[in-house]
Every structure is written in C-alpha cells, then in structure tokens.
Design a protein around this motif. Structure first.
Motif, PDB file in Angstrom:
ATOM      1  N   ALA A  85       0.835  -1.196   0.000  1.00  0.00           N
ATOM      2  CA  ALA A  85       0.000   0.000   0.000  1.00  0.00           C
ATOM      3  C   ALA A  85       0.873   1.252   0.000  1.00  0.00           C
ATOM      4  N   MET A  86       0.312   2.338  -0.504  1.00  0.00           N
ATOM      5  CA  MET A  86       0.960   3.643  -0.409  1.00  0.00           C
ATOM      6  C   MET A  86       0.255   4.439   0.682  1.00  0.00           C
ATOM      7  N   MET A 138     -15.033   9.434  -0.535  1.00  0.00           N
ATOM      8  CA  MET A 138     -14.271   8.966  -1.693  1.00  0.00           C
ATOM      9  C   MET A 138     -13.294   7.867  -1.283  1.00  0.00           C
ATOM     10  N   LEU A 139     -12.615   8.050  -0.160  1.00  0.00           N
ATOM     11  CA  LEU A 139     -11.643   7.062   0.307  1.00  0.00           C
ATOM     12  C   LEU A 139     -12.325   5.750   0.683  1.00  0.00           C
ATOM     13  N   GLN A 140     -13.503   5.845   1.238  1.00  0.00           N
ATOM     14  CA  GLN A 140     -14.255   4.631   1.555  1.00  0.00           C
ATOM     15  C   GLN A 140     -14.600   3.881   0.269  1.00  0.00           C
ATOM     16  N   GLY A 141     -14.905   4.638  -0.781  1.00  0.00           N
ATOM     17  CA  GLY A 141     -15.272   4.032  -2.064  1.00  0.00           C
ATOM     18  C   GLY A 141     -14.129   3.286  -2.733  1.00  0.00           C
ATOM     19  N   VAL A 142     -12.891   3.671  -2.424  1.00  0.00           N
ATOM     20  CA  VAL A 142     -11.731   2.983  -3.024  1.00  0.00           C
ATOM     21  C   VAL A 142     -11.069   2.029  -2.021  1.00  0.00           C
ATOM     22  N   ASN A 143     -11.780   1.756  -0.928  1.00  0.00           N
ATOM     23  CA  ASN A 143     -11.306   0.806   0.089  1.00  0.00           C
ATOM     24  C   ASN A 143      -9.993   1.230   0.751  1.00  0.00           C
ATOM     25  N   ALA A 144      -9.817   2.528   0.897  1.00  0.00           N
ATOM     26  CA  ALA A 144      -8.635   3.023   1.595  1.00  0.00           C
ATOM     27  C   ALA A 144      -8.829   2.886   3.101  1.00  0.00           C
ATOM     28  N   VAL A 165      -5.061   3.540  -6.838  1.00  0.00           N
ATOM     29  CA  VAL A 165      -6.080   4.576  -6.619  1.00  0.00           C
ATOM     30  C   VAL A 165      -5.492   5.979  -6.682  1.00  0.00           C
ATOM     31  N   TYR A 166      -4.188   6.091  -6.914  1.00  0.00           N
ATOM     32  CA  TYR A 166      -3.569   7.422  -6.913  1.00  0.00           C
ATOM     33  C   TYR A 166      -4.263   8.373  -7.897  1.00  0.00           C
ATOM     34  N   ARG A 167      -4.521   7.903  -9.104  1.00  0.00           N
ATOM     35  CA  ARG A 167      -5.141   8.779 -10.109  1.00  0.00           C
ATOM     36  C   ARG A 167      -6.524   9.232  -9.680  1.00  0.00           C
ATOM     37  N   THR A 168      -7.272   8.314  -9.053  1.00  0.00           N
ATOM     38  CA  THR A 168      -8.600   8.680  -8.567  1.00  0.00           C
ATOM     39  C   THR A 168      -8.493   9.767  -7.505  1.00  0.00           C
TER      40      THR A 168
END
Length: 272
Positions: free
Chosen positions: A178-179, A196-202, A231-234
């Motif tokens: 992970a980053m 948004m972070l929840q949506g990308v499973n961060a 997910v960086y680009r998102t």
C-alpha cells in the motif's frame, strides 16, 4: 542540432574486427532489409521518451542494407518500401518500428540487468499480504525464473516486473504494498474526501482538523490513509476537481511495509 556531431558515413573497420560501439536497428519491408546505425544503449531510451535528441541516438542518417558491411540502401528500394528517398525520415521510421539487433552476449547481459532490476522493483514495492513484509531478493528471482519470466529489452524493468505480478500471485501470496497518502482539504470538503476514500477501500489512519495561518479558506482537515497504489489517479482527480483547487495530495510513503522479510513466515519452494 545539438548532441553528438552527425556523421554522413560510418568509418567501418576492416578485416575481422567487429563493431563494438554500434547498435543496429533492422526493418524488413517489401522483401528488402533496411538497417540504421545507432549509438549503444540509446534506442530503448528514445522509445521510452527519456532521450529526446535524435542526434544522440543516430550515428548517421544514412540507411543501409547491411551496416556491418557498409552497404547502403538503394534509392529505388527506399522509394518502393517507404514512398520517399528522404533517408532522415526513413531513419526515424526504422528507429520507431524496427527490431533492435543484439548479440547473444548482449542479450544475456540485457536479460541479467532487467531481471536484477525487476527483482529490485518487486522487493521494494511488494509484500506478503499475510505479514506485510517484503520477500528476500533470492526468492523473488527464483520465482520469476519458475514462471518463465520473459525479458523484453524495449520495456522498462518496472513495467515488466509489475506485469509479472499476476503470475507470481498464482505461485505464492504477494501483492503491491500500500501507499500512504496525505490529503489536506478545506473542512467543508472533508466529508466528501472520506466518502471517496471509503469508495476505493482506503484505510483512514487519521483525520485531524487544522487551522492554517493566513489561509483564506479557514479551517482544513488533514487526512492520512493507506491504499492500493492504483487509486492514486482517482485521488489526484478528486483533489483537482472537487476541492476548488484548494486541496493538496501528497505521497507520504511509497510502499508501506513492516521491517524484515517474509522468508521465515512463508517459504517458497519453487518448481511448482
């Protein structure tokens, strides 16, 4: 033009002395072989867009049928194959689409270098998901050989290493580390950032409200999270488009992992 001075013709050695400072790129078209002479170790850099000055790549703008014998291509053949006798233009085309010729010794050297660099990429960027620790280089190298890792001299080691990851995952547990990201956003955008972070499973590690002195936007939130590098680009798009240009995104840690290696936890036997 900058870079090395362009020569109009090669000073080819005589007898059995081999060329040691020339890389040949070959293209066959309409049954005729066309070759151009380039400086060593520049063709891949040109194709990767790292080298932008063609004068640093081409030894000469002459087109050959056989570089090592000094046989130039005929104008009629050039016209038939490329629709032009402009040799500089033909050189550019061959440089982009031709096949880089390498000796067996050079091929092995290239393979060894790319394999070594690919191993380094995987050790630096991947972990055992069960321990979040990297695997030792020797184990990664054995695994790459066992999946018949095929080196492409025209692609970067990083590109090839990450492309091999799905095959490696069939052999033993391994994934991208992970980053760790840090978002600094106006307080009114904090909820949307978390959503948004929840949506990308961060995984959100902290969410702190801070008061930035002199900031026109008032209070801000500093959100630190870890997530898959994909997910960086998102995240970057969200910051640019959803925070009115007032948000910031920083990469805090390129690869989040525990110290030590996973050799003692998971022993790869190979050959499976």
């Amino acid at each position: 033009m900058s870079g090395r001075a362009m020569k109009s013709q090669l000073a080819l050695p005589t007898g059995i002395k081999k060329l040691t400072n020339i890389a040949v790129v070959r293209l066959k078209k309409h049954g005729v072989r066309f070759e151009i002479a380039c400086y060593k170790n520049t063709v891949v850099a040109w194709r990767d867009k790292h080298e932008k000055d063609v004068d640093n790549v081409l030894q000469t703008t002459r087109v050959y049928n056989n570089v090592s014998k000094g046989v130039f291509a005929k104008e009629d053949d050039l016209l038939k194959a490329f629709g032009t006798t402009d040799e500089a233009a033909v050189c550019a085309l061959i440089l982009e689409t031709g096949e880089l010729q390498v000796s067996d010794k050079e091929r092995k050297h290239t393979f060894d270098n790319i394999l070594r660099d690919a191993v380094t990429v995987l050790v630096d960027k991947c972990v055992n998901p069960e321990t979040n620790r990297p695997y030792p280089p020797g184990m990664i190298e054995r695994a790459l050989k066992d999946i018949h890792f095929s080196v492409d001299p025209l692609k970067s080691a990083k590109q090839q290493a990450l492309a091999a990851l799905p095959k490696l995952q069939k052999v033993f547990p391994i994934q991208r580390a992970a980053m760790r990201f840090k978002f600094t956003v106006p307080a009114l955008h904090a909820a949307a950032t978390l959503e948004m972070l929840q949506g990308v499973n961060a995984t959100v590690e902290s969410n702190v409200e801070i008061e930035e002195s002199g900031a026109e936007s008032g209070a801000s939130n500093e959100v630190v999270c870890t997530s898959d590098p994909s997910v960086y680009r998102t995240c970057d798009k969200f910051i640019r488009e959803q925070t009115g240009g007032l948000g910031r995104l920083e990469v805090v840690t390129m690869a989040v992992m525990e110290g030590g290696t996973s050799a003692a936890t998971f022993e790869y036997g190979g050959g499976g």
